[in-house]
Design an enzyme around this catalytic site. Structure first.
Site, PDB file in Angstrom:
ATOM      1  N   SER A   1       0.855  -1.180   0.000  1.00 36.20           N
ATOM      2  CA  SER A   1       0.000   0.000   0.000  1.00 36.20           C
ATOM      3  C   SER A   1       0.896   1.237   0.000  1.00 36.20           C
ATOM      4  O   SER A   1       2.109   1.146   0.243  1.00 36.20           O
ATOM      5  CB  SER A   1      -0.901   0.008   1.230  1.00 36.20           C
ATOM      6  OG  SER A   1      -0.118   0.204   2.409  1.00 36.20           O
TER       7      SER A   1
ATOM      8  N   GLY B   1      -9.250  -5.778   3.803  1.00 36.40           N
ATOM      9  CA  GLY B   1      -9.165  -6.744   2.712  1.00 36.40           C
ATOM     10  C   GLY B   1      -9.068  -6.156   1.319  1.00 36.40           C
ATOM     11  O   GLY B   1      -8.966  -6.915   0.343  1.00 36.40           O
ATOM     12  N   ALA B   2      -9.085  -4.824   1.194  1.00 39.19           N
ATOM     13  CA  ALA B   2      -9.044  -4.220  -0.148  1.00 39.19           C
ATOM     14  C   ALA B   2      -7.755  -4.588  -0.875  1.00 39.19           C
ATOM     15  O   ALA B   2      -7.768  -4.981  -2.049  1.00 39.19           O
ATOM     16  CB  ALA B   2      -9.187  -2.707  -0.036  1.00 39.19           C
ATOM     17  N   GLY B   3      -6.618  -4.451  -0.178  1.00 40.90           N
ATOM     18  CA  GLY B   3      -5.345  -4.788  -0.802  1.00 40.90           C
ATOM     19  C   GLY B   3      -5.220  -6.268  -1.116  1.00 40.90           C
ATOM     20  O   GLY B   3      -4.618  -6.657  -2.125  1.00 40.90           O
ATOM     21  N   ASP B   4      -5.799  -7.109  -0.255  1.00 43.31           N
ATOM     22  CA  ASP B   4      -5.773  -8.548  -0.492  1.00 43.31           C
ATOM     23  C   ASP B   4      -6.585  -8.910  -1.739  1.00 43.31           C
ATOM     24  O   ASP B   4      -6.148  -9.706  -2.572  1.00 43.31           O
ATOM     25  CB  ASP B   4      -6.335  -9.296   0.719  1.00 43.31           C
ATOM     26  CG  ASP B   4      -5.646  -8.913   2.015  1.00 43.31           C
ATOM     27  OD1 ASP B   4      -4.418  -8.674   1.988  1.00 43.31           O
ATOM     28  OD2 ASP B   4      -6.331  -8.832   3.050  1.00 43.31           O
TER      29      ASP B   4
ATOM     30  N   ASN C   1      -7.663  -3.548  -9.264  1.00 40.58           N
ATOM     31  CA  ASN C   1      -8.368  -2.348  -8.776  1.00 40.58           C
ATOM     32  C   ASN C   1      -9.866  -2.592  -8.677  1.00 40.58           C
ATOM     33  O   ASN C   1     -10.526  -2.113  -7.742  1.00 40.58           O
ATOM     34  CB  ASN C   1      -8.102  -1.167  -9.705  1.00 40.58           C
ATOM     35  CG  ASN C   1      -6.722  -0.574  -9.526  1.00 40.58           C
ATOM     36  OD1 ASN C   1      -6.028  -0.864  -8.552  1.00 40.58           O
ATOM     37  ND2 ASN C   1      -6.305   0.257 -10.466  1.00 40.58           N
TER      38      ASN C   1
END
Length: 299
Positions: free
Chosen positions: A188, A238-241, A265
């Site tokens: 991130s 969990g967005a990055g995962d 994305n």
């Protein structure tokens, strides 16, 4: 070493290594939800929605509370890794909410002997609670052609009193010497501050996610910015995962790196619009491909 315990007849495309967790989401001091957590759960959710063949090595304790599509290794004398995520209602100009993450308990680390005795096209080191050791990383690099690493698996440290998640510099993590063997390192924007991007990009491909601004992919001789998808953020967990799951799924399905990042994305944006794991269906990949083509034509 143990034999492949997940999908023994699979094509051995992707190996995911990281523990399932219990997540408690606490907003403004009030428990909002208790959910299945861990990068492995969000990545598995993406792969299952897109029918990506994969194997998973994950450890949980005797108290593991969820039904999952890939059976974890149950450690009888341990509790499942538990995180408390404290965040407030305030959202800054980048659409981020202040969050304090605390590790309340942790399960055993994943050992090299826990990995299957097989070769894989892609490997993923996605630990969240310190469960991916240097030795396990070395084994992943031995048995996988291309390895994707979430930097949180390398630089997270935990306060000895209350378990608050902190970070150490990548050079001090004990993993830095392995970077030339890693295919992609994802971080991130906040985590990227703990490494020298200009230095690391000479050793491996670096992908930096930046919330509503999308992401940027760096390699030795160039870089590209990949635009975001608009979303209404409900829970940033969990967005990055999910981004990483979508990114790898795109590459598995033959997309170029920028197009795979665009797919990442999309899944990151879908995830922050839900509390816990979102539900995906198999039609999303085709819709995502159409969106990729539309955006390429616009460019």
């Amino acid at each position: 070493m143990v034999r492949d315990r997940n999908q023994p007849n699979s094509t051995h495309r992707v190996l995911v290594s990281g523990n399932y967790c219990h997540d408690v989401l606490i907003k403004d001091g009030v428990v909002l939800a208790e959910t299945l957590g861990g990068a492995a759960s969000f990545i598995s959710n993406v792969f299952d929605g897109l029918s990506v063949p994969y194997n998973l090595v994950s450890k949980v304790g005797f108290d593991f509370a969820y039904s999952v599509p890939r059976d974890p290794i149950v450690v009888p004398n341990c509790k499942t890794t538990l995180f408390h995520a404290h965040f407030d209602s305030g959202v800054d100009g980048d659409g981020r909410q202040d969050r304090v993450l605390k590790r309340v308990s942790s399960c055993d680390p994943i050992k090299p002997s826990d990995l299957p005795e097989s070769r894989f096209d892609f490997g993923m080191a996605v630990g969240v609670g310190g469960e991916v050791t240097v030795e396990t990383m070395e084994m992943l690099l031995e048995i996988c052609n291309t390895v994707f690493v979430d930097i949180q698996a390398l630089i997270r440290a935990f306060d000895g009193v209350d378990g608050t998640v902190k970070h150490v510099a990548l050079k001090e993590s004990g993993f830095f010497h392995l970077l030339p063997r890693i295919g992609f390192l994802k971080a991130s924007a906040e985590e990227a501050l703990f490494m020298e991007v200009e230095e690391v990009r000479k050793l491996c491909c670096v992908v930096v996610t930046n919330g509503r601004r999308g992401c940027r992919v760096y390699w030795r001789d160039g870089e590209v910015e990949v635009g975001p998808f608009p979303t209404n953020q409900v829970d940033p967990t969990g967005a990055g995962d999910s981004f990483l799951g979508g990114f790898v799924a795109g590459l598995v399905n033959g997309l170029t790196v920028p197009d795979a990042a665009l797919l990442g994305n999309l899944f990151g944006s879908l995830t922050v619009g839900h509390i816990g794991l979102p539900k995906f269906d198999f039609r999303l990949l085709q819709r995502a491909r159409e969106e990729v083509q539309r955006r390429k034509m616009q460019c």
